[in-house]
Design an enzyme around this catalytic site. Structure first.
Site, mmCIF file in Angstrom:
data_model
loop_
_atom_site.group_PDB
_atom_site.id
_atom_site.type_symbol
_atom_site.label_atom_id
_atom_site.label_comp_id
_atom_site.label_asym_id
_atom_site.label_seq_id
_atom_site.Cartn_x
_atom_site.Cartn_y
_atom_site.Cartn_z
ATOM 1 N N ASP A 86 32.747 44.156 62.089
ATOM 2 C CA ASP A 86 32.624 44.884 60.814
ATOM 3 C C ASP A 86 31.284 44.586 60.155
ATOM 4 O O ASP A 86 31.224 44.120 59.014
ATOM 5 C CB ASP A 86 33.780 44.511 59.879
ATOM 6 C CG ASP A 86 33.910 45.501 58.714
ATOM 7 O OD1 ASP A 86 33.395 46.633 58.842
ATOM 8 O OD2 ASP A 86 34.509 45.144 57.687
ATOM 9 N N LYS A 113 38.657 33.447 48.911
ATOM 10 C CA LYS A 113 39.135 34.750 49.374
ATOM 11 C C LYS A 113 40.638 34.687 49.598
ATOM 12 O O LYS A 113 41.129 33.866 50.385
ATOM 13 C CB LYS A 113 38.423 35.147 50.665
ATOM 14 C CG LYS A 113 38.801 36.541 51.156
ATOM 15 C CD LYS A 113 37.912 36.962 52.312
ATOM 16 C CE LYS A 113 38.167 38.406 52.703
ATOM 17 N NZ LYS A 113 37.267 38.868 53.766
ATOM 18 N N GLY A 134 37.604 43.638 49.536
ATOM 19 C CA GLY A 134 37.484 44.317 50.818
ATOM 20 C C GLY A 134 38.839 44.688 51.356
ATOM 21 O O GLY A 134 39.873 44.504 50.698
ATOM 22 N N VAL A 170 37.983 38.504 46.643
ATOM 23 C CA VAL A 170 37.206 37.269 46.539
ATOM 24 C C VAL A 170 37.019 36.918 45.066
ATOM 25 O O VAL A 170 36.671 37.783 44.251
ATOM 26 C CB VAL A 170 35.836 37.413 47.230
ATOM 27 C CG1 VAL A 170 35.061 36.100 47.153
ATOM 28 C CG2 VAL A 170 36.007 37.840 48.679
ATOM 29 N N SER A 224 40.469 43.286 53.698
ATOM 30 C CA SER A 224 41.305 42.142 54.072
ATOM 31 C C SER A 224 41.722 41.292 52.885
ATOM 32 O O SER A 224 42.580 40.427 53.020
ATOM 33 C CB SER A 224 40.556 41.259 55.073
ATOM 34 O OG SER A 224 39.351 40.793 54.509
ATOM 35 N N GLY A 225 41.086 41.515 51.729
ATOM 36 C CA GLY A 225 41.474 40.703 50.586
ATOM 37 C C GLY A 225 40.482 40.755 49.449
ATOM 38 O O GLY A 225 39.499 41.519 49.490
#
Length: 782
Positions: A621, A526, A506, A511, A508-509
């Site tokens: 989100d 994550k 995603g 997984v 943000s990072g």
């Protein structure tokens, strides 16, 4: 039964009498010229010549409405309302009589109160009919042709026309009952939003097949007649009647309780309203007088609404609001349903039959078992010969002593409460039981304290013993059940096999799948890639907020890593991927009932984040990719509450934690304050995707169908909901309800969107859902 035939002379005399009454009333009229106007506070109405009736403003709620009312008696009695479902008007409006319609200035959201063509004058007649004439004195509009809930002498209810009750005596907007003059000759009463079939009727004149174009006619003597197109067959609806009298006023109204009644009023100074006739003297007869998941009981001739076992009233002041579960029961995605639920009985009750399975059973206990063992069964209707499995909500319930029908309600054992309807007469035994309960609880509390002390002493002894033998606690897995566990970066490298198996990515990072070495428990790790340079204390304070959130519809955070600039989060592993993987894959799409269960569970998760956890969390989100599915296909919300962990400049992107394109609430772009209503908007988009089983934006479709939230309202407004689902199998009634819920959620104006608590009640079928406005309208309220 055919309409009763009377002699021709009587028929002709009746018709002539009706014509005479109307002609006399039209002679006694007032004249209103173009350009005339009214205001709520001064010059508020136009009177008929006798002063009995008036057209103009009357007080409603916190404002005013426009209608016709009786002005010649002390009690204000409304007989007709213009635009009855519009919001109340303020004191600064003016009603202007123009050639094309009565207009309001300022408009207050309405362009016209009454519309017609080529009007040149108007009159408030002494019959109670407000009429508008053209230059040739032909009537171009009259209130008698547009009744709301009332008929007056001389007025006719034509074939295929309806009267709708008011919501209450003080609120004259459209209520929940209707009276229809059917084309087959029957005068029938139904609840609103039901088909014209016998299953939903609760009153009928029994005049099926009485001829063509049968009409309901209100005579001056207080009689209601049915006449066919030849005026030769007449049925008297009312029993008895009173002689025509100029000093007496009559009106027929379908009241807010669903019963239609004939009233008379003496015009002398001490006169009052008297009921002459009513369609039923049983106030539980109207279907829907009690709301969803409640049933009607007649006590001293008054209707009392009672809730199903395990349910409580949604609104104590409004019996039609229905009942909701006193506690939200767990879903039925797990096994051993018979251990978690019990079946409560409601004897001698009748309900609408919306069964999805009809079993031939003569044993009530077998019917209970059949429902308990069925994950989808929430209630069953048993009548000695059959067992009909039902889903909630149940409606049109009433107690009926003459029937042996029993309603069996599935109630979670952890939330089972005594049926207050059955213990009204057991007050004398309560005191003794209370004493016993207090003693029992005291003993239990004392025993618990002793047990806790013993456990503490034992634990301390074991810790001391471990220290003596210097045995380490490997990996500290036991801590993960009671607190967030800190991990080193090297530990997470081992757990993920050096971050080899990527399971998601995603903004943000990334997984990765991992396995706790000692317990072999799978986890999701994550690795955050855009974390602000915060100190350890600030980072852990944020995690404490998230670590305290515990809900079955939230992905659980197990631990974290803070190693210099490296920051990672450890979550429980979700084996069935995301909602997007399930919803948009043709071979994995869940059935309608599973989709409804998924939608309700997602709503429960957001209700917890918004209202029930210690610190309010706005997700920011919401999208199918951030809703993960566990091994039982139970949805769990992920990536919640981490907005503060990300860089500030990421809020300016279209795919960051602040929202994903296609799901972002309009206020983000308007630089308005962001509240939980932003999450409600995004949930509305996801709900549309769930019920329609397609992506919100799909450019493989024709341009006019590509954006789902722009397509939904036109389809709803035109009654073409089939365009949204294609050939999928859905529950049509539930599908329409879900569309209305979604349309309320995606309103452009945040204040119009319901709270997540209200959304959940609507999804569960506990509360009625008003008709939503166009999503870009800011003129309606919920």
């Amino acid at each position: 039964m055919l309409i009763t035939s009377y002699s021709m002379p009587f028929t002709v005399g009746f018709v002539l009498a009706m014509a005479f009454v109307v002609a006399q009333a039209q002679q006694m009229q007032s004249s209103i010229r173009l350009g005339s106007s009214l205001t709520p506070t001064t010059n508020s109405s136009w009177l008929s010549r006798s002063g009995v009736y008036a057209f103009g403003f009357y007080k409603q709620g916190n404002g005013y409405a426009v209608g016709i009312f009786l002005a010649g008696i002390p009690q204000t009695t409304i007989v007709w309302t213009a635009k009855r479902d519009d919001p109340p008007l303020s004191t600064n409006v003016t009603l202007d009589f123009t050639s094309g319609g009565f207009s309001l200035k300022p408009t207050q959201g309405q362009s016209f109160v009454i519309e017609y063509t080529s009007g040149s004058s108007a009159s408030m007649l002494d019959s109670g009919n407000f009429v508008i004439y053209n230059a040739r004195q032909d009537i171009v509009w009259q209130s008698f042709e547009h009744p709301t809930d009332t008929l007056l002498p001389g007025q006719i209810l034509f074939a295929e026309k309806e009267l709708f009750s008011a919501k209450s005596e003080s609120d004259h907007s459209t209520g929940i009952f209707r009276l229809k003059m059917q084309g087959d000759g029957n005068l029938v009463q139904y609840p609103v939003n039901t088909p014209d079939t016998a299953q939903y009727a609760y009153y009928s004149s029994g005049t099926y097949g009485g001829g063509k174009n049968v009409t309901l006619n209100f005579a001056a003597d207080g009689h209601l007649y049915l006449l066919n197109d030849t005026s030769s067959n007449i049925k008297n609806i009312t029993n008895g009647g009173l002689p025509a009298d100029q000093a007496t006023i009559y009106l027929m109204r379908i009241d807010a309780d669903g019963i239609f009644r004939l009233y008379s009023h003496d015009l002398n100074p001490n006169g009052s309203w008297s009921m002459v006739w009513e369609s039923s003297n049983d106030k539980c007869d109207p279907k829907g007088v009690c709301g969803l998941n409640s049933y009607c009981v007649l006590l001293d001739l008054e209707a009392e609404c009672r809730c199903l076992p395990g349910f409580v009233s949604a609104n104590q002041r409004n019996k039609t609001s229905g009942c909701s579960r006193n506690l939200v029961a767990d879903g039925c995605e797990h096994k051993n349903e018979t251990l978690k639920y019990t079946m409560e009985e409601l004897e001698s009750t009748t309900w609408e039959d919306i069964s999805y399975v009809d079993l031939t059973l003569s044993d009530k206990e077998a019917c209970k078992r059949a429902c308990l063992e069925d994950c989808n069964c929430e209630a069953a209707l048993f009548d000695d010969t059959s067992c009909k499995k039902q889903r909630l909500p149940l409606r049109y319930g009433r107690r009926q002593v003459s029937t042996s029908n029993v309603a069996l309600i599935k109630v979670a054992k952890s939330t089972t409460i005594p049926d207050t309807n059955r213990i009204v007469e057991k007050g004398s035994k309560r005191k003794g039981r209370t004493v016993i309960l207090i003693i029992s609880l005291s003993l239990a509390a004392f025993g618990s304290i002793l047990f806790a002390i013993s456990v503490i002493v034992l634990c301390k002894h074991n810790v001391w013993a471990y220290k003596r033998v210097n045995t380490p606690i490997r990996d500290s897995e036991l801590n993960e059940d009671i607190a967030l566990r800190p991990y080193t970066y090297e530990e997470l490298e081992k757990i993920t096999n050096n971050f080899t198996e990527e399971v998601g990515r995603g903004a943000s990072g990334t997984v990765y799948k991992g396995v706790i070495l000692a317990s072999q428990k799978p986890v999701a790790v994550k690795r955050l890639e855009k974390v602000a340079a915060e100190g350890e204390k600030e980072f852990q304070n944020e995690l404490k907020v998230i670590g305290k959130t515990h809900h079955k519809n939230l992905v659980r955070l197990l631990g974290y890593c803070l190693d210099g600039p490296k920051r990672l989060l450890v979550y429980e592993y979700m084996s069935n991927g995301s909602l997007a993987d399930v919803l948009f894959a043709p071979d994995r799409q869940p059935c309608w009932e599973e989709r409804m269960r998924i939608a309700r569970n997602i709503a429960r998760g957001f209700l917890y984040l918004h209202e029930e956890c210690d610190t309010q969390i706005i997700h920011c989100d919401i999208k199918p990719q951030n809703i993960l599915m566990d091994e039982y296909m139970c949805p769990k919300i992920s990536d919640f509450g981490l907005a503060k962990l990300l860089k500030a400049d990421q809020t300016r992107t279209t795919t960051g934690i602040r929202g994903t394109k296609g799901y972002v609430a309009p206020e983000w772009h308007r630089k308005m304050p962001i509240t939980v209503k932003a999450d409600v908007y995004s949930f509305g988009i996801v709900l549309l995707e769930i019920i329609c089983c397609r992506r919100n934006v799909d450019w493989s479709l024709p341009e006019e169908e590509a954006v789902l939230d722009e397509l939904a309202y036109p389809c709803f407004e035109s009654g073409e909901l089939g365009k949204l689902v294609g050939e999928q199998e859905v529950d049509t009634r539930q599908f329409e309800r879900m569309i209305k819920v979604a349309l309320w959620c995606v309103q452009d104006e945040p204040s119009l969107r319901p709270s997540m608590k209200k959304v959940l009640l609507m999804l569960e079928g506990t509360v009625e859902i008003p008709i939503p406005p166009s999503p870009n309208s800011i003129l309606s309220t919920i």
